[in-house]
Design a protein around this motif. Structure first.
Motif, mmCIF file in Angstrom:
data_model
loop_
_atom_site.group_PDB
_atom_site.id
_atom_site.type_symbol
_atom_site.label_atom_id
_atom_site.label_comp_id
_atom_site.label_asym_id
_atom_site.label_seq_id
_atom_site.Cartn_x
_atom_site.Cartn_y
_atom_site.Cartn_z
ATOM 1 N N LEU A 118 -23.770 -7.233 23.273
ATOM 2 C CA LEU A 118 -24.671 -6.506 24.169
ATOM 3 C C LEU A 118 -25.959 -7.296 24.350
ATOM 4 O O LEU A 118 -26.622 -7.652 23.381
ATOM 5 C CB LEU A 118 -24.965 -5.119 23.596
ATOM 6 N N LEU A 119 -26.323 -7.554 25.577
ATOM 7 C CA LEU A 119 -27.487 -8.388 25.862
ATOM 8 C C LEU A 119 -28.144 -7.884 27.148
ATOM 9 O O LEU A 119 -27.861 -8.350 28.244
ATOM 10 C CB LEU A 119 -27.058 -9.848 26.009
ATOM 11 N N PRO A 120 -29.055 -6.910 27.027
ATOM 12 C CA PRO A 120 -29.679 -6.316 28.211
ATOM 13 C C PRO A 120 -30.721 -7.229 28.836
ATOM 14 O O PRO A 120 -31.199 -8.179 28.220
ATOM 15 C CB PRO A 120 -30.327 -5.047 27.652
ATOM 16 N N SER A 121 -31.087 -6.913 30.065
ATOM 17 C CA SER A 121 -32.141 -7.658 30.747
ATOM 18 C C SER A 121 -33.481 -7.380 30.081
ATOM 19 O O SER A 121 -33.732 -6.289 29.567
ATOM 20 C CB SER A 121 -32.200 -7.248 32.223
ATOM 21 N N ALA A 122 -34.348 -8.374 30.131
ATOM 22 C CA ALA A 122 -35.693 -8.203 29.569
ATOM 23 C C ALA A 122 -36.592 -7.403 30.499
ATOM 24 O O ALA A 122 -37.683 -6.990 30.094
ATOM 25 C CB ALA A 122 -36.321 -9.569 29.292
ATOM 26 N N LYS A 123 -36.152 -7.168 31.729
ATOM 27 C CA LYS A 123 -36.966 -6.439 32.697
ATOM 28 C C LYS A 123 -36.235 -5.190 33.182
ATOM 29 O O LYS A 123 -34.999 -5.162 33.249
ATOM 30 C CB LYS A 123 -37.296 -7.330 33.902
ATOM 31 N N VAL A 124 -37.001 -4.184 33.545
ATOM 32 C CA VAL A 124 -36.464 -2.972 34.158
ATOM 33 C C VAL A 124 -36.394 -3.212 35.661
ATOM 34 O O VAL A 124 -37.420 -3.448 36.305
ATOM 35 C CB VAL A 124 -37.347 -1.751 33.839
ATOM 36 N N LEU A 125 -35.199 -3.156 36.213
ATOM 37 C CA LEU A 125 -35.006 -3.438 37.626
ATOM 38 C C LEU A 125 -35.583 -2.287 38.455
ATOM 39 O O LEU A 125 -35.127 -1.141 38.348
ATOM 40 C CB LEU A 125 -33.515 -3.620 37.923
ATOM 41 N N GLY A 126 -36.563 -2.595 39.256
ATOM 42 C CA GLY A 126 -37.219 -1.572 40.064
ATOM 43 C C GLY A 126 -38.375 -0.892 39.371
ATOM 44 O O GLY A 126 -39.092 -0.100 40.000
ATOM 45 N N GLY A 127 -38.589 -1.188 38.095
ATOM 46 C CA GLY A 127 -39.660 -0.545 37.343
ATOM 47 C C GLY A 127 -41.057 -0.843 37.868
ATOM 48 O O GLY A 127 -41.865 0.073 38.064
ATOM 49 N N PRO A 128 -41.399 -2.114 38.098
ATOM 50 C CA PRO A 128 -42.756 -2.430 38.554
ATOM 51 C C PRO A 128 -43.151 -1.742 39.853
ATOM 52 O O PRO A 128 -44.327 -1.441 40.055
ATOM 53 C CB PRO A 128 -42.720 -3.962 38.717
ATOM 54 N N ARG A 129 -42.194 -1.455 40.729
ATOM 55 C CA ARG A 129 -42.513 -0.803 41.994
ATOM 56 C C ARG A 129 -42.252 0.695 41.945
ATOM 57 O O ARG A 129 -42.354 1.388 42.969
ATOM 58 C CB ARG A 129 -41.730 -1.434 43.148
ATOM 59 N N GLY A 130 -41.897 1.219 40.772
ATOM 60 C CA GLY A 130 -41.746 2.654 40.600
ATOM 61 C C GLY A 130 -40.588 3.264 41.363
ATOM 62 O O GLY A 130 -40.676 4.414 41.824
ATOM 63 N N ARG A 131 -39.490 2.541 41.497
ATOM 64 C CA ARG A 131 -38.340 3.107 42.192
ATOM 65 C C ARG A 131 -37.799 4.298 41.408
ATOM 66 O O ARG A 131 -37.764 4.286 40.163
ATOM 67 C CB ARG A 131 -37.235 2.081 42.368
ATOM 68 N N ALA A 132 -37.343 5.309 42.135
ATOM 69 C CA ALA A 132 -36.882 6.548 41.501
ATOM 70 C C ALA A 132 -35.710 6.304 40.554
ATOM 71 O O ALA A 132 -35.575 6.983 39.527
ATOM 72 C CB ALA A 132 -36.495 7.561 42.575
#
Length: 516
Positions: A118-132
């Motif tokens: 298991l190796l998740p991304s270091a970033k939340v996709l859509g997080g910085p722009r506050g996507r729902a």
């Protein structure tokens, strides 16, 4: 008597072939050398296969060498993918070869023996722009865009089931979301210039149809395809003979009629209107929205970064495709010489956003022959957050690099719509192979990260890799591509988050091995 009849029949057949060769005017070779001239065409037809197994060495062949294919095949089958006796590469003299610099000491590192890797991304996709519907991708390795129509239904089914087993995402490609994409794997829906599955009768974009597609499938993000590395800036034509009832329904096009894909989008015409389109899709669906593009002139990227720096609009991710990427069919000039190769193109795009301090605000996805550990590590060091794999995933489910994708005669049933050939590909068993390959690649990335002394491949920096420059010199990756201090690296908060996440995960259960 029987043998005599066989000889006579054979002689008669050859005489007829020879007579036909002598009178035909299409092929000068056959006219001058009847019968035996056919040997030349036979050898030309099976040339790629002969070179694979007889002529070339382990590291000569392209796009993928025998050693690379062997590693993928063994990894997909769960077999021993190690190599013995040392490297075949000329490590002292081959210019441009990348070398990873291991560290002698390191802090606590994640378990590299997790069978799921298991190796998740270091970033939340859509997080910085506050996507729902922002989310953290569970895997840094995902399956790249390959459409149903280019690949067979059996191949798409195998890849999607494999994605589900490995916990990766599967990009639909621009050919629409087919029933074969609905086998459990999470999806990235790609929108190309024809908006297949989301279009009006005149080929223009239809938002309501997009909403229906998204509502009826496990779509996690939307990718707007501007171009791809193997044929950037080029439209396409799907002949009417290939528009079957199934493809017509999936793509939303008339049955049996030629379908021309334009080279540019009609829903927007410049960077400003593209960002309006991105925000429309993100607002209506709640999903992260990004773009995929090969890299040519840089004015587009500079304007995109400048407009995003204002903070009111922006893409959630960019997928950068290298010019060495693959495709089902492309003119030779486009495959060979249009758009920059991955490392050069990606570094220029990353640097454009880095100059404005935006690299933590979006996810960088890399593609273009990155399904091999050494290439993937370089991509992460340059600043990639995730990688997409396409041809390597095809190899994992049985592709033999016969290079017949454009002929509809793929011998293993991967890149064909011929039912007889596609029948040879069993989706269930090949799905397992795809999953094992994806997990193995993640595991290799974890091992290399541990050797460098970091917890995650996104923490490998451009100074951790050197590029051989002649016989007696090497330069860091940062030096080769003009990276400034901190470029290619996660911001401190993101680095701490992913390190903590990996350190606090529950220990994996021991891998169960069958009794011997």
């Amino acid at each position: 008597m029987r043998a005599r009849n066989i000889v006579a029949a054979t002689a008669t057949a050859l005489a007829l072939v020879g007579a036909r060769d002598l009178v035909q005017k299409k092929h000068a070779l056959l006219r001058n050398f009847p019968v035996v001239g056919h040997a030349r065409y036979l050898l030309e037809t099976i040339g790629p296969e002969l070179r694979q197994y007889i002529v070339t060495s382990n590291d000569e062949e392209r796009p993928f060498s025998r050693a690379q294919r062997t590693w993928i095949y063994a990894s997909a089958k769960g077999e021993n993918n190690y190599f013995g006796f040392g490297t075949d590469n000329d490590v002292e003299h081959v210019q441009g070869h990348a070398y990873v610099k291991q560290r002698t000491f390191a802090g606590p590192l994640p378990d590299v023996h997790d069978p799921q890797a298991l190796l998740p991304s270091a970033k939340v996709l859509g997080g910085p722009r506050g996507r729902a519907k922002a989310f953290r991708p569970a895997s840094v390795v995902n399956i790249s865009a390959m459409s149903f129509g280019s690949l067979s239904g059996a191949a798409i089914t195998a890849l999607n089931k494999g994605a589900a087993l490995a916990g990766t995402m599967h990009n639909t490609g621009e050919g629409g979301l087919s029933p074969y994409h609905r086998n459990g794997g999470d999806l990235i829906l790609q929108l190309g210039t024809s908006y297949f599955g989301c279009r009006n009768e005149d080929g223009s974009f239809n938002l309501d149809k997009l909403m229906d597609v998204v509502a009826g499938a496990p779509v996690k993000a939307i990718e707007i395809k501007l171009s791809q590395g193997a044929k950037p800036g080029l439209g396409g034509l799907l002949p009417g003979a290939k528009v079957t009832p199934e493809i017509a329904e999936i793509r939303g096009i008339p049955l049996g009629e030629d379908c021309a894909s334009p080279s540019r989008h009609t829903a927007f015409s410049d960077v400003d209107s593209m960002l309006d389109f991105v925000e429309l899709l993100a607002t209506e669906t709640g999903l992260p929205v990004g773009i995929k593009s090969a890299v040519g002139e840089m004015a587009f990227w500079q304007e995109l970064a400048t407009l995003m720096a204002r903070g009111d609009r922006g893409v959630d991710f960019v997928t950068v495709d290298g010019g060495e990427g693959g495709t089902g069919a492309a003119p030779l000039i486009f495959a060979d010489s249009v758009s920059l190769p991955f490392r050069m193109g990606f570094s220029r795009v990353y640097g454009t956003f880095a100059e404005l301090g935006l690299t933590d605000d979006l996810t960088f996805i890399a593609s273009g022959k990155l399904g091999l550990p050494e290439n993937a590590v370089v991509a992460f060091a340059l600043g990639a957050d995730m990688i997409n794999v396409a041809r390597e995933a095809m190899l994992s489910i049985g592709c033999i690099q016969s290079q017949k994708c454009h002929t509809d005669k793929c011998p293993t049933g991967v890149a064909t719509q011929n039912p007889r050939l596609a029948r040879g590909l069993d989706p269930t068993s090949k799905a397992t192979r795809a999953a094992v390959y994806l997990r193995t690649l993640r595991k290799e990335l974890m091992k290399v990260s541990a050797a460098v002394g970091v917890a995650h491949p996104a923490l490998i920096t451009a100074n951790d890799i050197e590029i051989l420059n002649g016989d007696y010199d090497a330069r860091t990756l940062a030096g080769v591509y003009g990276y400034k201090d901190g470029w290619g690296e996660l911001g401190p908060q993101l680095a701490d988050e992913i390190t903590t996440l990996l350190a606090t995960r529950p220990k994996p259960a021991p891998e169960q091995r069958p009794a011997v």
